[in-house]
Design an enzyme around this catalytic site. Structure first.
Site, mmCIF file in Angstrom:
data_model
loop_
_atom_site.group_PDB
_atom_site.id
_atom_site.type_symbol
_atom_site.label_atom_id
_atom_site.label_comp_id
_atom_site.label_asym_id
_atom_site.label_seq_id
_atom_site.Cartn_x
_atom_site.Cartn_y
_atom_site.Cartn_z
ATOM 1 N N HIS A 102 30.547 39.854 37.237
ATOM 2 C CA HIS A 102 30.438 39.009 36.032
ATOM 3 C C HIS A 102 31.391 37.843 36.257
ATOM 4 O O HIS A 102 32.405 37.787 36.851
ATOM 5 C CB HIS A 102 31.141 39.650 34.915
ATOM 6 N N ASP A 105 34.873 38.655 36.088
ATOM 7 C CA ASP A 105 35.727 39.395 37.034
ATOM 8 C C ASP A 105 36.261 38.757 37.972
ATOM 9 O O ASP A 105 37.087 39.054 38.751
ATOM 10 C CB ASP A 105 34.520 40.077 37.991
HETATM 11 C C1 XLS Z 1 27.538 48.724 31.079
HETATM 12 C C2 XLS Z 1 26.867 47.967 31.946
HETATM 13 C C3 XLS Z 1 27.243 46.812 32.825
HETATM 14 C C4 XLS Z 1 26.116 45.837 33.250
HETATM 15 C C5 XLS Z 1 26.672 44.485 33.639
HETATM 16 O O1 XLS Z 1 27.401 49.728 30.745
HETATM 17 O O2 XLS Z 1 26.398 48.879 32.953
HETATM 18 O O3 XLS Z 1 27.995 47.151 33.709
HETATM 19 O O4 XLS Z 1 25.673 46.478 34.606
HETATM 20 O O5 XLS Z 1 27.205 43.855 32.555
#
Ligand code: XLS
Ligand code: NI
Ligand code: NI
Length: 441
Positions: A102, A105
């Site tokens: 992200h 991140d």
């Molecule tokens: C949350 C999601 C998230 C996505 C990315 O439950 O899995 O981690 O994969 O935003």
């Protein structure tokens, strides 16, 4: 912080099923060719930044338990740089070909959109250098549109158009970053695109907003020449009580309604499938059938916990049934297997992150071997074809061709006699799958 961070671990090698070395692969042999492709190319493993490097082990009742010094030490940019050095040390030692992130991140949020964008650009420059040096590629990028309080009522589905506009700017910036890093996909997970109560929610309006937002994403993709695939990640709930991207079927209907079915595919997460009340394999088959299968977030739920626990995959049987549907659908193109999975909170040794990923990669590799062996033997497909063989006979083909009416079949029913049922042989087929799992080497 001293480098290397994972100072007790070297590059993970394949040693074979007989090895007792816990820091070696027993099944994942990257160069081994299975059903015409190397394991590396079949499985396309990715490690995710957020759970591995951004999460400190906190849960809703307890503080961070994990050893992640960059999350609390010093200047935010220096900390982000230290974190990236550790992340790429990890990817390289684990030998995963891909990573996922992200925007927030990899870079700290600044005091304004402009500051944040500058932080992201700085970290993207660094990431480009790491990718170049290590050969690790970006499976996908995504924007974090659910953490900051501005998104508490949603991003694209927010009642305030200013929030929609902010989110659009953030996604554009993150798509540009993903493009610059050669990302193979761009993911949209609608963490808060849903509602808590219909008392304050105009569903029609929110769906139209979301449809427009995704169309802008596709337009931007073409405008910047991004060749990766746009993926939506379905999830039924959590954090919102009801999320619009509930499951693959709901996403497919949404894409058709807003004219996006040829442009957008799905990123299916195992634990999201089970939360929606489906088997993992069902969601893949639903996506393959609709022509929107894209990528996988590989993880596992817990039979008794009703939330996204994001464990690393451990069930060879569950994953074999998933891999079977992936292989039947032709395998991955732009997608791959991203470990959207996290350690348990008590797994506080640094090398636990390796044990977790090694287990997940070996589980998926065994699943691939078993699924490939099932397909190669042809038994399952022969059985399935036989089961539908009547549809190649005159009655079946003419009914599907539209040569009959209900009234005509009504008349026919008086003289046709009782259809002859045949066994569905479920247990026999389950034993067949078990046999391939046992023997796949
Ligand atoms: C949350 C999601 C998230 C996505 C990315 O439950 O899995 O981690 O994969 O935003
Ligand atoms: Ni996910
Ligand atoms: Ni998830």
């Amino acid at each position: 912080m001293d480098a290397p961070f994972f100072n007790t671990v070297d590059r993970i090698e394949f040693e074979g099923p007989e090895s007792d070395n816990p820091l070696a692969f027993r099944w994942y042999d990257a160069d081994r060719v299975v059903a015409g492709r190397s394991m590396r190319d079949h499985l396309r493993f990715a490690s995710c930044y957020w759970h591995s490097f951004n999460w400190n082990g906190s849960d809703i009742f307890g503080d961070g338990s994990l050893d992640r010094p960059w999350l609390h030490d010093g200047d935010p940019i220096a900390a982000a740089e230290a974190k990236m050095a550790v992340a790429f040390e990890f990817f390289e030692k684990l030998t995963v070909p891909f990573w996922c992130f992200h925007d927030l991140d990899i870079a700290p949020e600044g005091h304004s959109f402009k500051d944040t964008a500058a932080n992201i650009d700085h970290m993207v420059d660094l990431a480009a250098g790491y990718q170049e040096r290590t050969g690790v590629e970006l499976l996908w990028g995504t924007a974090k549109l659910f953490g900051h309080p501005r998104f508490m009522a949603g991003a694209a589905t927010n009642p305030d158009p200013e929030v929609f506009a902010y989110a659009a700017g953030q996604v554009a910036h993150c798509m540009n970053a993903t493009h610059r890093l050669g990302g193979h996909n761009y993911v949209l997970w609608g963490g808060r695109e849903g509602y808590e109560t219909l008392l304050n929610t105009d569903m029609k309006r929110e769906l139209d907003q979301l449809g427009r937002f995704f169309n802008m994403v596709v337009e931007h993709k073409h405008a910047i020449g991004f060749e990766g695939m746009i993926l939506i990640e379905p999830k039924p709930f959590e954090p919102t009580k009801h999320q619009y991207d509930y499951d693959v079927a709901a996403v497919h209907a949404f894409l058709q309604r807003y004219g996006l079915a040829d442009e957008v595919k799905v990123n299916i997460e195992v634990n999201h499938a089970t939360l929606a009340g489906h088997d993992f394999a069902h969601e893949i088959a639903a996506a393959v059938t609709a022509g929107i299968f894209g990528s996988i977030d590989a993880n596992a739920g817990d039979d008794r916990l009703g939330w996204d626990v994001d464990r690393f995959p451990v069930s060879v049987e569950q994953m074999t049934l998933g891999m079977l549907e992936i292989l039947r659908g032709g395998g991955f193109t732009s997608g791959g297997l991203n470990f959207d999975a996290k350690l348990r909170r008590q797994s506080i040794a640094r090398d636990d992150l390796f044990h977790a990923h090694i287990g997940g990669m070996d589980t998926m590799a065994r699943a691939l071997l078993a699924a490939a062996s099932i397909i190669e033997s042809g038994e399952l497909d022969r059985f399935r074809d036989d089961r539908y063989s009547g549809w190649s006979e005159p009655l079946g083909t003419s009914m599907l061709a539209g040569d009959h009416t209900l009234a005509g079949l009504h008349e026919r029913a008086f003289g046709a006699g009782e259809p002859m049922p045949i066994s569905g042989r479920q247990e026999h087929l389950e034993n067949l799958v078990a046999r391939h799992i046992e023997r796949a080497r």
